[in-house]
Design an enzyme around this catalytic site. Structure first.
Site, PDB file in Angstrom:
ATOM      1  N   GLY A  16       0.830  -1.202   0.000  1.00 42.56           N
ATOM      2  CA  GLY A  16       0.000   0.000   0.000  1.00 42.56           C
ATOM      3  C   GLY A  16       0.863   1.250   0.000  1.00 42.56           C
ATOM      4  O   GLY A  16       1.809   1.362   0.785  1.00 42.56           O
ATOM      5  N   ALA A  20      -0.449   5.733   5.210  1.00 39.15           N
ATOM      6  CA  ALA A  20       0.063   4.788   6.199  1.00 39.15           C
ATOM      7  C   ALA A  20       1.258   4.032   5.627  1.00 39.15           C
ATOM      8  O   ALA A  20       2.288   3.870   6.288  1.00 39.15           O
ATOM      9  CB  ALA A  20      -1.035   3.820   6.633  1.00 39.15           C
ATOM     10  N   GLY A  21       1.124   3.566   4.401  1.00 43.65           N
ATOM     11  CA  GLY A  21       2.190   2.778   3.784  1.00 43.65           C
ATOM     12  C   GLY A  21       3.467   3.589   3.607  1.00 43.65           C
ATOM     13  O   GLY A  21       4.568   3.116   3.932  1.00 43.65           O
ATOM     14  N   HIS A 239     -20.595   9.458   6.001  1.00 48.30           N
ATOM     15  CA  HIS A 239     -20.280  10.885   6.027  1.00 48.30           C
ATOM     16  C   HIS A 239     -21.566  11.638   5.747  1.00 48.30           C
ATOM     17  O   HIS A 239     -22.251  11.356   4.770  1.00 48.30           O
ATOM     18  CB  HIS A 239     -19.224  11.228   4.970  1.00 48.30           C
ATOM     19  N   THR A 251     -16.196  18.629   2.747  1.00 48.80           N
ATOM     20  CA  THR A 251     -15.552  18.482   4.052  1.00 48.80           C
ATOM     21  C   THR A 251     -16.403  18.967   5.218  1.00 48.80           C
ATOM     22  O   THR A 251     -17.123  19.958   5.138  1.00 48.80           O
ATOM     23  CB  THR A 251     -14.187  19.197   4.104  1.00 48.80           C
ATOM     24  N   ARG A 284     -20.217  12.853  13.266  1.00 49.88           N
ATOM     25  CA  ARG A 284     -20.743  12.348  11.988  1.00 49.88           C
ATOM     26  C   ARG A 284     -21.924  11.417  12.138  1.00 49.88           C
ATOM     27  O   ARG A 284     -22.887  11.507  11.387  1.00 49.88           O
ATOM     28  CB  ARG A 284     -19.641  11.576  11.284  1.00 49.88           C
ATOM     29  N   GLU A 374      -6.296   2.527   7.453  1.00 51.48           N
ATOM     30  CA  GLU A 374      -7.715   2.210   7.480  1.00 51.48           C
ATOM     31  C   GLU A 374      -7.989   0.711   7.450  1.00 51.48           C
ATOM     32  O   GLU A 374      -9.035   0.256   7.912  1.00 51.48           O
ATOM     33  CB  GLU A 374      -8.445   2.921   6.324  1.00 51.48           C
ATOM     34  N   ARG A 385     -15.580   7.179  14.344  1.00 55.00           N
ATOM     35  CA  ARG A 385     -14.349   7.970  14.269  1.00 55.00           C
ATOM     36  C   ARG A 385     -14.667   9.451  14.161  1.00 55.00           C
ATOM     37  O   ARG A 385     -15.582   9.846  13.444  1.00 55.00           O
ATOM     38  CB  ARG A 385     -13.547   7.556  13.045  1.00 55.00           C
ATOM     39  N   SER A 390      -8.411  10.132  11.292  1.00 50.85           N
ATOM     40  CA  SER A 390      -7.900   8.992  10.526  1.00 50.85           C
ATOM     41  C   SER A 390      -6.616   9.358   9.810  1.00 50.85           C
ATOM     42  O   SER A 390      -5.713   8.531   9.676  1.00 50.85           O
ATOM     43  CB  SER A 390      -8.952   8.469   9.565  1.00 50.85           C
TER      44      SER A 390
END
Ligand SMILES: Cc1cc2nc3c(=O)[nH]c(=O)nc-3n(C[C@H](O)[C@H](O)[C@H](O)COP(=O)(O)OP(=O)(O)OC[C@H]3O[C@@H](n4cnc5c(N)ncnc54)[C@H](O)[C@@H]3O)c2cc1C
Lengths: 574, 232
Positions: A16, A20-21, A239, A251, A284, A374, A385, A390
């Site tokens: 990924g 994160a990756g 969302h 957003t 949310r 994720e 969350r 995130s």
């Protein structure tokens, strides 16, 4: 024969190329290891690039946020999670958010600024202070560019457009992966002392989804098939404000900064659901339920399934400067000018709270296999969350994963495996491909995907109840049977996207089954999981994580406790 | 609606050709959705890239009805035609159908050392950056590296060694950022025959950029900076 067999070999393979990756790879590199990133799309095309509103860290830069600190960030996160988050994990997260955020800035991330030159912060739903750092409404674009730049600086090897198909596990120890190269059309085995999965979210299984087309759950499915447990999969975040029809996310920063939600009668209806002081700044899950209730009770605009997000009172300048992404999306895709008109919006599936079970060191049940972002469930988000958490999760836990793998290798734990296991894994995938190409069915996988989407949308959406969930489960199992008769994919080996969809849609059916089973069992309402037949949160029976395993082809559920520390559990009121 | 789509699989085809497809088009449908309709219903061998479907990831840049565009942001209705004609991005090798090899583009991008080279040791918290300075990099930081400017640039088509608009835009982005300290080194990389002086100001980069970035403006600003440096 021995010589002909090629295996790619690295100390650490990160699967990924999202935030994160990349963050994991940078850390592993800086710990002195040979690391490679394998990603089915070029890193800059990852889902992470879509993130808009911001990333949370309690910098206390905002004039109204001077009192903010990591403990308050942690508490808001735990309360936002409806007390299902593991509190030790949240503590680590909120503490480490600070250094991580400054580091991103030191690497050049172009955050928006306050007039005093410090990083700007904005209010977000469910947060006690304006805590969300941002770059206009393109935070994801700026972050992923910043990290990609750092991988170039370090010359980190990236296998672009390589699709990972299997996690190689032997004796509870991870040995590597098998991947399919889109440009070459070849299958190859990768030898690694440790593997980190950062494969992103799952929510393309919903038709009304804000996710990138590439968020197909494939990493989560691979881990599940390799025997790893998935945690809390029933918690699917919707969302509240996505552009009607196309489900492009607008957003939450807009609501944070004072945009209104209006129903058909022109009412700012949020006061019916939360206190006057909070209104549109509610988290949310609460906002999505409020909007859906308005729609269900016939107060959608013109009786349809959308309501309005109104930001006209911001004025042209603010809209264009602070929300260029919203402005552009409305103008380009719908021909709506948010300076002059309210924007039609509806909730859409957005984020997977659940994922591959791991702890806050990113460790999983399998030695040498780590997860972050994720696709992982640490869990810091519990049942819901908070916005902005995130992105910070990808950074904090990506970095921790990079460090943890390095420790794992440095401690000399992995014994190296012979070539046999790679040859075997490769052969297995070759046979799998062959089997798929030789199918004789006629069913269209895309039709199955679309029918599954309708099931998930109508029966496993914002509101759930037993009868619907039972029916959904039956229908999904029907689709699983029908999937056995899908037509063979296009047989070319290079850039075969039809083949990829075949693989992904099979995975969709598995993940959907896990989500529905978890939702059916959980007889309470908590966070994003709202049961019409069990409207209250039930701490006595359900203050626990759902754990799903695949045993002999069957999904089996069990439960494990939530870690509660000094933050305790309380009511969730806004 | 007819879709006329460029096809070429270098492994099996001697020459490229066009395929025509008939599509039912709904209101609000994008060209990308049209391509998915083809993949799912008409021809599963079609290869094209896509990811975010909201004009931020830069995957689906292609040549649609005479213009370089992102397929996901192109509403079919806005094309005002009954034939959507699609070709891959120019100036890059074709890997399959609409998929091009982005390597030459990213190789050039890497040449400019596209990462912050800090002026000073990082402070304990953030570097301070004035609002004015932050505003100066607006625009240049929005580049998706989608390759449209590169594909649309006539200069690139004549000379592959030209750095291209995106790489130069990135140079501008770092030179302008008050936190970066490598201006001289950066200028030296772009102030060459194959850098800013190769640009013939034909403005295709500016014309087609899906994010309204104006690389030609950055190129001329960099030219001025280079002259300034000489006099310093
Ligand atoms: C519209 C939108 C706006 C958002 N805004 C915000 C926000 O403002 N703040 C916030 O905190 N969060 C936000 N989020 C959520 C956040 O963007 C994501 O949760 C986060 O970016 C996930 O990052 P990741 O690194 O885990 O995964 P991703 O970015 O999804 O990356 C996954 C990577 O894995 C690769 N991959 C997947 N499967 C395979 C495979 N089988 N083989 C090889 N590679 C594979 C992909 O190529 C990709 O590179 C938003 C999300 C959306 C959709």
């Amino acid at each position: 024969m021995e010589e002909e067999f090629s295996v790619f070999s690295h100390d650490i393979v990160v699967v990924g190329g999202g935030l994160a990756g990349l963050r994991a790879a940078i850390e592993a590199h800086d710990c002195g290891f040979d690391v490679a990133v394998v990603s089915k799309v070029h890193p800059l095309r990852s889902h992470s690039v879509m993130a808009q509103g911001g990333i949370n860290a309690s910098l206390a830069n905002h004039p109204e946020g001077k009192e903010d600190n990591w403990e308050k960030h942690a508490f808001d996160t735990i309360k936002g999670s409806d007390f299902l988050a593991d509190q030790d994990a949240v503590e680590t997260f909120a503490k480490e958010a600070l250094v991580n955020l400054y580091e991103l800035e030191h690497w050049g991330c172009p955050f928006s600024r306050f007039p005093n030159g410090k990083i700007a912060q904005r209010p977000f739903g469910g947060a006690g202070f304006p805590r969300t750092c941002f770059g206009a409404d393109k935070t994801g674009l700026y972050l992923i560019n910043t990290l990609y730049e750092q991988t170039i600086k370090r010359n980190i090897k990236i296998y672009e457009e390589w699709v990972v198909l299997e996690l190689i596990v032997e004796d509870q120890t991870c040995r590597g992966i098998v991947a399919y190269s889109l440009p070459e059309g070849e299958l190859e085995a990768f030898k690694a002392k440790a593997v980190i999965f950062c494969t992103g979210g799952n929510l393309r299984i919903y038709p009304k989804s804000s996710n990138s087309i590439t968020s197909t759950a494939s990493g989560v499915v691979m881990a599940f098939r390799a025997g790893l447990p998935l945690k809390d999969m029933e918690f699917v975040q919707f969302h509240p404000t996505t552009l009607y029809g196309l489900n492009l996310t607008l957003t939450e920063g807009a609501r944070g900064e004072g945009a209104y939600l209006l129903n058909d009668l022109g009412e700012r209806f949020m006061s019916r659901y939360v206190s006057e002081a909070i209104m549109e700044k509610a988290p949310r899950d609460i906002t999505s339920r409020a909007i859906q209730t308005e729609i269900n009770e016939g107060r959608g605009v013109g009786g349809k399934d959308y309501i309005y997000l109104d930001m006209r009172h911001f004025g042209a300048n603010t809209i264009k400067k602070r929300f260029p992404g919203i402005y552009e999306a409305c103008m380009e895709f719908r021909g709506i000018n948010p300076v002059k008109e309210p924007i039609p919006i509806q909730p859409a599936a957005h984020w997977s709270m659940g994922g591959i079970d791991c702890d806050y060191n990113t460790d999983t049940e399998v030695n040498g296999f780590f997860v972050a972002g994720e696709c992982a469930c640490v869990s810091i988000h519990g049942a819901n969350r908070l916005g902005g958490n995130s992105l910070m999760e990808t950074i904090v836990f990506g970095r921790r994963a990079g460090r943890r793998t390095s420790e794992y290798i440095a401690n000399g734990r992995p014994k190296s495996a012979g070539n046999g296991i790679y040859r075997e894994a490769l052969l297995k995938q070759e046979m799998r491909f062959q089997g798929i190409f030789e199918r004789t069915g006629t069913e269209s996988p895309y039709k199955i995907k679309s029918e599954l989407g309708t099931i998930m949308d109508t029966r496993v959406g914002i509101f759930r109840e037993e009868q619907d969930l039972r029916q959904a489960l039956n229908e999904i199992r029907e689709l699983q049977k029908r999937y056995e008769d899908v037509r063979p994919p296009y047989k070319g080996r290079r850039y075969n996207y039809d083949l990829l969809w075949h693989l992904d849609i099979e995975g969709f059916l598995t993940i959907s089954e896990v989500i529905v089973m978890g939702a059916l069992n959980r007889q309470e309402s908590r966070g994003s999981h709202a049961r019409l037949d069990y409207k209250e949160r039930d701490d006595k029976n359900w203050l626990k994580h759902t754990v799903a395993r695949l045993i002999d082809g069957e999904v089996i559920l069990s439960y494990k406790p939530v870690t509660i520390t000094k933050f305790g559990i309380g009511k969730r009121e806004y | 609606m007819k879709f006329r789509v460029f096809r070429f699989d270098p492994e099996n085809d001697c020459d490229p050709y066009f395929d025509e497809f008939d599509l039912p088009v709904e209101k609000g449908m994008t060209v990308l959705e049209g391509l998915y309709y083809i993949l799912e219903n008409l021809d599963s061998s079609l290869a094209f890239r896509s990811s975010c479907r909201c004009a931020i990831c830069g995957s689906c840049s292609m040549y649609i009805n005479g213009q370089f565009r992102l397929a996901c942001r192109t509403l079919i209705a806005n094309l005002e035609t009954d034939m959507v004609s699609i070709r891959p991005l120019s100036n890059l090798p074709i890997l399959k159908d609409l998929v091009v090899d982005m390597k030459p583009f990213f190789e050039n991008y890497k040449l400019i050392e596209p990462y912050l080279i800090p002026k000073e040791q990082p402070p304990e918290k953030e570097y301070y950056q004035s609002l004015q300075n932050r505003e100066k990099i607006d625009g240049s930081i929005d580049c998706l590296l989608c390759g449209i400017c590169y594909g649309a640039c006539p200069t690139v088509s004549l000379r592959k060694d030209y750095l291209g608009p995106a790489a130069i835009t990135k140079t501008f982005r770092f030179i302008t950022d008050s936190r970066d300290g490598a201006m001289e080194k950066r200028l030296a990389v772009v102030a060459t025959e194959d850098g800013i002086y190769r640009c013939h100001t034909i403005f295709n980069c500016q014309k087609f950029c899906p994010k309204d970035i104006d690389p030609s403006d950055y190129i001329s600003q960099l030219k001025r900076k280079v002259v300034w440096q000489l006099f310093k």
